[in-house]
Motif scaffolding. Structure first.
Motif, mmCIF file in Angstrom:
data_model
loop_
_atom_site.group_PDB
_atom_site.id
_atom_site.type_symbol
_atom_site.label_atom_id
_atom_site.label_comp_id
_atom_site.label_asym_id
_atom_site.label_seq_id
_atom_site.Cartn_x
_atom_site.Cartn_y
_atom_site.Cartn_z
ATOM 1 N N GLY A 186 8.562 -7.031 -9.200
ATOM 2 C CA GLY A 186 8.238 -6.070 -10.242
ATOM 3 C C GLY A 186 7.482 -4.875 -9.711
ATOM 4 O O GLY A 186 7.372 -4.668 -8.503
ATOM 5 N N PRO A 187 6.932 -4.056 -10.630
ATOM 6 C CA PRO A 187 6.218 -2.839 -10.236
ATOM 7 C C PRO A 187 5.055 -3.099 -9.285
ATOM 8 O O PRO A 187 4.827 -2.330 -8.363
ATOM 9 N N LYS A 188 4.333 -4.195 -9.519
ATOM 10 C CA LYS A 188 3.167 -4.457 -8.678
ATOM 11 C C LYS A 188 3.580 -4.752 -7.239
ATOM 12 O O LYS A 188 2.926 -4.303 -6.295
ATOM 13 N N ASP A 189 4.674 -5.506 -7.075
ATOM 14 C CA ASP A 189 5.161 -5.775 -5.726
ATOM 15 C C ASP A 189 5.602 -4.484 -5.044
ATOM 16 O O ASP A 189 5.376 -4.282 -3.850
ATOM 17 N N TRP A 190 6.250 -3.616 -5.817
ATOM 18 C CA TRP A 190 6.698 -2.338 -5.250
ATOM 19 C C TRP A 190 5.501 -1.499 -4.814
ATOM 20 O O TRP A 190 5.502 -0.899 -3.739
ATOM 21 N N LEU A 191 4.459 -1.481 -5.647
ATOM 22 C CA LEU A 191 3.268 -0.712 -5.311
ATOM 23 C C LEU A 191 2.565 -1.284 -4.083
ATOM 24 O O LEU A 191 2.025 -0.542 -3.260
ATOM 25 N N LYS A 192 2.586 -2.612 -3.962
ATOM 26 C CA LYS A 192 2.002 -3.232 -2.771
ATOM 27 C C LYS A 192 2.737 -2.777 -1.518
ATOM 28 O O LYS A 192 2.127 -2.519 -0.479
ATOM 29 N N GLY A 193 4.060 -2.689 -1.643
ATOM 30 C CA GLY A 193 4.851 -2.219 -0.509
ATOM 31 C C GLY A 193 4.502 -0.792 -0.130
ATOM 32 O O GLY A 193 4.415 -0.451 1.055
ATOM 33 N N GLN A 194 4.281 0.049 -1.144
ATOM 34 C CA GLN A 194 3.900 1.433 -0.875
ATOM 35 C C GLN A 194 2.519 1.502 -0.222
ATOM 36 O O GLN A 194 2.263 2.346 0.636
ATOM 37 N N LYS A 195 1.634 0.612 -0.646
ATOM 38 C CA LYS A 195 0.298 0.566 -0.052
ATOM 39 C C LYS A 195 0.377 0.226 1.432
ATOM 40 O O LYS A 195 -0.320 0.810 2.264
ATOM 41 N N LYS A 196 1.231 -0.738 1.751
ATOM 42 C CA LYS A 196 1.366 -1.138 3.149
ATOM 43 C C LYS A 196 1.918 0.011 3.985
ATOM 44 O O LYS A 196 1.510 0.218 5.124
ATOM 45 N N LYS A 197 2.848 0.763 3.398
ATOM 46 C CA LYS A 197 3.402 1.904 4.121
ATOM 47 C C LYS A 197 2.345 2.979 4.351
ATOM 48 O O LYS A 197 2.390 3.706 5.342
ATOM 49 N N ALA A 198 1.398 3.083 3.415
ATOM 50 C CA ALA A 198 0.344 4.098 3.525
ATOM 51 C C ALA A 198 -0.850 3.607 4.334
ATOM 52 O O ALA A 198 -1.822 4.342 4.507
ATOM 53 N N SER A 199 -0.781 2.378 4.833
ATOM 54 C CA SER A 199 -1.938 1.789 5.515
ATOM 55 C C SER A 199 -2.352 2.586 6.747
ATOM 56 O O SER A 199 -3.543 2.714 7.044
ATOM 57 N N LYS A 200 -1.382 3.146 7.453
ATOM 58 C CA LYS A 200 -1.708 3.923 8.657
ATOM 59 C C LYS A 200 -2.578 5.119 8.300
ATOM 60 O O LYS A 200 -3.533 5.447 9.011
ATOM 61 N N PHE A 201 -2.254 5.776 7.188
ATOM 62 C CA PHE A 201 -3.043 6.930 6.760
ATOM 63 C C PHE A 201 -4.428 6.498 6.290
ATOM 64 O O PHE A 201 -5.430 7.151 6.583
ATOM 65 N N LEU A 202 -4.494 5.381 5.566
ATOM 66 C CA LEU A 202 -5.779 4.910 5.059
ATOM 67 C C LEU A 202 -6.713 4.472 6.185
ATOM 68 O O LEU A 202 -7.933 4.591 6.075
#
Length: 235
Positions: free
Chosen positions: A76-92
């Protein structure tokens, strides 16, 4: 007469030769490329306040309880958002890497006791420590950043990192609470380090070693904080 004509013909033949000329525009000399390691190090130092401001824009609000039900058993949406978070981890994680590099540079300077200009060296060490703190020590903020903080704008980069990394976690989630506790420890470490750097006389060997030890402790706190952020991001 024949000798004169021969000389004239010889001169004429020289002038009539078509010498090839390269009419292409001159090639620009490119600056030498930095080695991969140094290039990455240079890029990590470039994490600016503009990047920190961008962190405040990518924060994702936690989903409501009804929305979180969509993530149970299906993608669902939360899993998708988690995936986006992981992709942004390098920037964070980039500001943490940049701060670590600044602290390590300060530590190297402190370990070199043969400096010919201790006053200049102290100024450089203080600059590196201020940069590493990422506006999280109120006393070290410039007037503009202080004004922003007074208007309610979050200026502490590390706090923005926690906010973004843990935005999908509940407020009472132990991973989020632990990351927030690590943030408090890190800010205390930077505050103590800043006070010491402003008071210490690095020309005295014992004081120099004391400051170097404080820098090393802050590097350790930064590493612990980084792991807390990774736990929030599940990376």
């Amino acid at each position: 007469m024949q000798g004169t004509e021969a000389r004239l013909l010889s001169s004429f033949s020289l002038f009539s030769l078509k010498i090839p000329v390269d009419t292409s525009p001159p090639k620009r000399r490119l600056p030498p490329q930095l080695p991969c390691k140094d290039k990455n190090l240079e890029q990590s130092f470039r994490f600016s306040r503009r990047d920190a401001a961008f962190l405040s824009l990518i924060s994702i609000s936690p989903l409501s309880k009804s929305d979180s039900a969509l993530a149970f058993g299906i993608s669902g949406p939360k899993d998708w958002l988690k995936g986006q978070k992981k992709k942004a981890s390098k920037f964070l994680l980039a500001p943490i890497d940049a701060s670590r590099n600044s602290l390590q540079a300060a530590y190297i300077l402190l370990m070199d006791s043969n400096s010919a200009k201790p006053d200049d060296e102290l100024g450089e060490i203080q600059r590196l420590l201020k940069s590493a703190a990422r506006d999280c020590v109120p006393e070290e903020r410039n007037s503009f950043v202080s004004f922003q903080a007074k208007t309610g704008v979050e200026v502490c980069t590390f706090r923005l990192v926690v906010k973004n990394a843990s935005s999908l976690l509940d407020d009472k989630n132990p991973v989020k609470l632990e990351a927030e506790a690590m943030l408090d420890d890190l800010i205390r470490s930077f505050t103590s380090l800043t006070v010491l750097a402003n008071e210490v006389n690095i020309q005295v060997a014992s004081s120099r070693q004391k400051l170097a030890g404080a820098v090393k402790d802050t590097i350790s706190s930064l590493g612990t904080f980084e792991q807390g952020i990774k736990d929030c991001l599940e990376v």
